[in-house]
Scaffold this active site. Structure first.
Site, PDB file in Angstrom:
ATOM      1  N   GLN A 110      -3.062  -8.153  -7.556  1.00  0.00           N
ATOM      2  CA  GLN A 110      -4.248  -8.092  -6.710  1.00  0.00           C
ATOM      3  C   GLN A 110      -4.819  -9.485  -6.507  1.00  0.00           C
ATOM      4  O   GLN A 110      -5.604  -9.979  -7.316  1.00  0.00           O
ATOM      5  CB  GLN A 110      -5.304  -7.162  -7.309  1.00  0.00           C
ATOM      6  CG  GLN A 110      -6.452  -6.965  -6.351  1.00  0.00           C
ATOM      7  CD  GLN A 110      -7.243  -5.716  -6.620  1.00  0.00           C
ATOM      8  OE1 GLN A 110      -6.956  -4.949  -7.518  1.00  0.00           O
ATOM      9  NE2 GLN A 110      -8.264  -5.512  -5.825  1.00  0.00           N
ATOM     10  N   PHE A 111      -4.429 -10.117  -5.394  1.00  0.00           N
ATOM     11  CA  PHE A 111      -4.883 -11.476  -5.119  1.00  0.00           C
ATOM     12  C   PHE A 111      -6.395 -11.533  -4.899  1.00  0.00           C
ATOM     13  O   PHE A 111      -7.021 -12.574  -5.097  1.00  0.00           O
ATOM     14  CB  PHE A 111      -4.151 -12.067  -3.914  1.00  0.00           C
ATOM     15  CG  PHE A 111      -4.646 -11.584  -2.578  1.00  0.00           C
ATOM     16  CD1 PHE A 111      -5.607 -12.303  -1.883  1.00  0.00           C
ATOM     17  CD2 PHE A 111      -4.144 -10.418  -2.004  1.00  0.00           C
ATOM     18  CE1 PHE A 111      -6.067 -11.865  -0.651  1.00  0.00           C
ATOM     19  CE2 PHE A 111      -4.586  -9.984  -0.777  1.00  0.00           C
ATOM     20  CZ  PHE A 111      -5.558 -10.701  -0.097  1.00  0.00           C
ATOM     21  N   THR A 112      -7.015 -10.417  -4.529  1.00  0.00           N
ATOM     22  CA  THR A 112      -8.449 -10.431  -4.248  1.00  0.00           C
ATOM     23  C   THR A 112      -9.297 -10.701  -5.491  1.00  0.00           C
ATOM     24  O   THR A 112     -10.492 -10.972  -5.363  1.00  0.00           O
ATOM     25  CB  THR A 112      -8.906  -9.110  -3.593  1.00  0.00           C
ATOM     26  OG1 THR A 112      -8.658  -8.028  -4.478  1.00  0.00           O
ATOM     27  CG2 THR A 112      -8.187  -8.877  -2.269  1.00  0.00           C
TER      28      THR A 112
END
Length: 149
Positions: free
Chosen positions: A82-84
């Protein structure tokens, strides 16, 4: 590396492959019963050593029922990239993603977390890197913690 860890009573992740004849999203990773769902983010200066450190932390963190760890009770983990997690929304109304590592850096490091967990003896399910995923879980507690290495 950064991970949001949730103690769960089951979790799954679905993706829509977009393949011809596909009937919509399908489950690509699922854990049943007590375990952990870990959303993992990678930043630019992360290394395989940090991935191994995060894996050890996930495997040994005493956050399950009765202050047990996944290693204590052989509980499964669902690991999802999850890059967020490296989004920054302090200014303006739109987050920036500058602190998130690009896919070619992040994907092998998330894979390394999974590899290291499995080497420790963990049962690990995963999402699909870069895919649009639907994550479902039952948070037990609720219990959510942020871990950074």
């Amino acid at each position: 590396m950064r991970a949001v860890i949730q103690r769960v009573d089951g979790a799954s992740v679905m993706v829509n492959d977009g393949a011809e004849g596909a009937d919509g999203p399908r489950v690509v990773g699922e854990i049943v019963g007590e375990g952990l769902c870990a959303l993992v983010g990678v930043t630019h200066d992360d290394t395989p050593e940090k991935a191994a450190q995060l894996a050890r932390k996930l495997w040994s963190l005493r956050v399950l029922e009765g202050e047990k760890s996944c290693s204590d009770v052989n509980a499964p983990l669902l690991v999802i990239s999850q890059f967020t997690l490296y989004g920054d929304a302090r200014k303006g109304r739109r987050p920036t993603w500058n602190a998130a590592a690009p896919g070619e850096v992040a994907e092998p490091l998330v894979d390394e977390v999974v590899t290291q967990l499995r080497a420790l003896g963990a049962r690990v399910e995963t999402g699909r890197f870069g895919a649009s995923m639907r994550v479902s879980l039952t948070n037990n507690g609720p219990f959510t913690v942020l871990v950074e290495v």
